[in-house]
Design a protein around this motif. Structure first.
Motif, PDB file in Angstrom:
ATOM      1  N   LEU A 190       9.707   0.640  40.657  1.00 56.21           N
ATOM      2  CA  LEU A 190       8.373   0.429  42.228  1.00 56.21           C
ATOM      3  C   LEU A 190       7.142   1.437  42.225  1.00 56.21           C
ATOM      4  N   SER A 226       4.309   4.491  46.610  1.00 60.21           N
ATOM      5  CA  SER A 226       4.232   4.045  47.950  1.00 60.21           C
ATOM      6  C   SER A 226       5.722   3.010  48.356  1.00 60.21           C
ATOM      7  N   GLU A 227       5.887   2.673  47.806  1.00 63.34           N
ATOM      8  CA  GLU A 227       7.399   2.121  47.692  1.00 63.34           C
ATOM      9  C   GLU A 227       8.750   2.411  47.636  1.00 63.34           C
ATOM     10  N   HIS A 228       8.266   3.812  47.164  1.00 63.76           N
ATOM     11  CA  HIS A 228       9.732   4.345  47.205  1.00 63.76           C
ATOM     12  C   HIS A 228       9.418   6.154  48.762  1.00 63.76           C
ATOM     13  N   ASP A 259       7.706   4.983  51.244  1.00 65.97           N
ATOM     14  CA  ASP A 259       8.279   3.575  52.193  1.00 65.97           C
ATOM     15  C   ASP A 259       9.989   4.266  52.791  1.00 65.97           C
ATOM     16  N   LEU A 260      10.374   3.877  51.558  1.00 60.91           N
ATOM     17  CA  LEU A 260      11.781   3.333  51.958  1.00 60.91           C
ATOM     18  C   LEU A 260      12.487   5.378  52.001  1.00 60.91           C
TER      19      LEU A 260
END
Length: 304
Positions: A95, A98-100, A102-103
């Motif tokens: 990941l 940014s995905e971490h 956002d999660l």
């Protein structure tokens, strides 16, 4: 929904924990109060990580009690006001950063904006990178960002700057000070005593699973009756080391450094022995000296 915590925000009361035949904690009391940065110090095996694990509800005490925001640490309402950065973090390597973010931000009702996380944790240029491609220091900064992104009232940092270079460590310190100024309370464990001295306003020292010292930084430093004298002089360090009241004397470049418990007498003798002496400085023992003195004769953990 807003989650308000009454002080103390985190506490152990008579907490004990065993791993098989080894006593990891014995009747430990500690409190983190609103507005504090509390440094939990100790050598390897002293019980620091066990204490943090009890406060987070990752372990249950065998005796005593752990409370978080006045509740059980396993209560969801208590946990929603907490941010955590442990010594090791297993994050999905594929990941993007940014995905971490956002999660984890999605778990909280009022998270920090991504740009705030980037600024506080020093993530400039890293958002598009896959987590697994980052260096160890960069990964630690991402873990710090994830710990703070939910606007925690209480922040647990377990050895947060391990693997960071000096510049990155100081950057994390700046971010942490900004959070504290905004109302976050912090429980910090660290092997870097200069880090505790730079950030904490209260200290608890563990040794052999027991609390052996606690109080303000000044109070813990005052446990050691020791002064450090630095000066520029032609006097021989070996000769000065033999003077009454001198515990150690050595040269650091062109300066003489003397450790003593009776600074006034030693300073008078230094000035009498060398009228040309200059750049005289006398300071109280630092946290590092106090820590070594306090833990030197502390009992080892009990094994059955």
């Amino acid at each position: 929904m807003e989650h308000r915590c009454e002080i103390p925000l985190a506490s152990l009361s008579g907490a004990s924990k065993r791993y098989g035949g080894t006593l990891a904690l014995e009747e430990v009391d500690l409190e983190l109060r609103a507005g504090q940065v509390l440094a939990l110090l100790g050598t390897n095996g002293a019980g620091k990580t066990t204490a943090v694990s009890l406060l987070l509800g990752l372990l249950e005490p065998d005796a005593g009690q752990a409370r978080l925001c006045g509740r059980s640490p396993r209560d969801l309402a208590a946990r929603q006001g907490v941010g955590v950065m442990l010594q090791s973090g297993a994050l999905a390597p594929t990941l993007a950063v940014s995905e971490h973010l956002d999660l984890v931000r999605s778990y909280y009702p009022d998270p920090l904006h991504v740009s705030e996380c980037v600024a506080i944790a020093g993530l400039d240029g890293l958002l598009a990178r896959r987590y697994g491609t980052l260096s160890g220091g960069q990964q630690r900064r991402v873990q710090f960002a994830l710990a703070i992104c939910g606007r925690p009232r209480v922040l647990f940092l377990d050895e947060p700057t391990t693997g960071l270079d000096i510049e990155a460590r100081q950057g994390l310190w700046r971010g942490l000070r900004a959070l504290v100024a905004g109302g976050t309370s912090v429980l910090l464990t660290t092997h870097y005593l200069e880090e505790a001295e730079a950030l904490a306003d209260r200290v608890v020292v563990l040794a052999g699973g027991r609390v052996v010292a606690e109080g303000s930084l000044d109070a813990v430093r005052a446990r050691v009756d020791q002064r450090r004298i630095r000066c520029v002089t032609a006097l021989d360090a070996a000769e000065v080391a033999r003077w009454p009241g001198v515990r150690a004397a050595n040269r650091d470049g062109g300066r003489l450094e003397v450790v003593t418990g009776t600074a006034e007498d030693v300073v008078r003798r230094l000035l009498a022995a060398d009228p040309a002496l200059s750049s005289l400085d006398v300071s109280r023992a630092g946290l590092a000296e106090a820590f070594l003195e306090i833990t030197r004769d502390a009992p080892m953990q009990e094994a059955a």
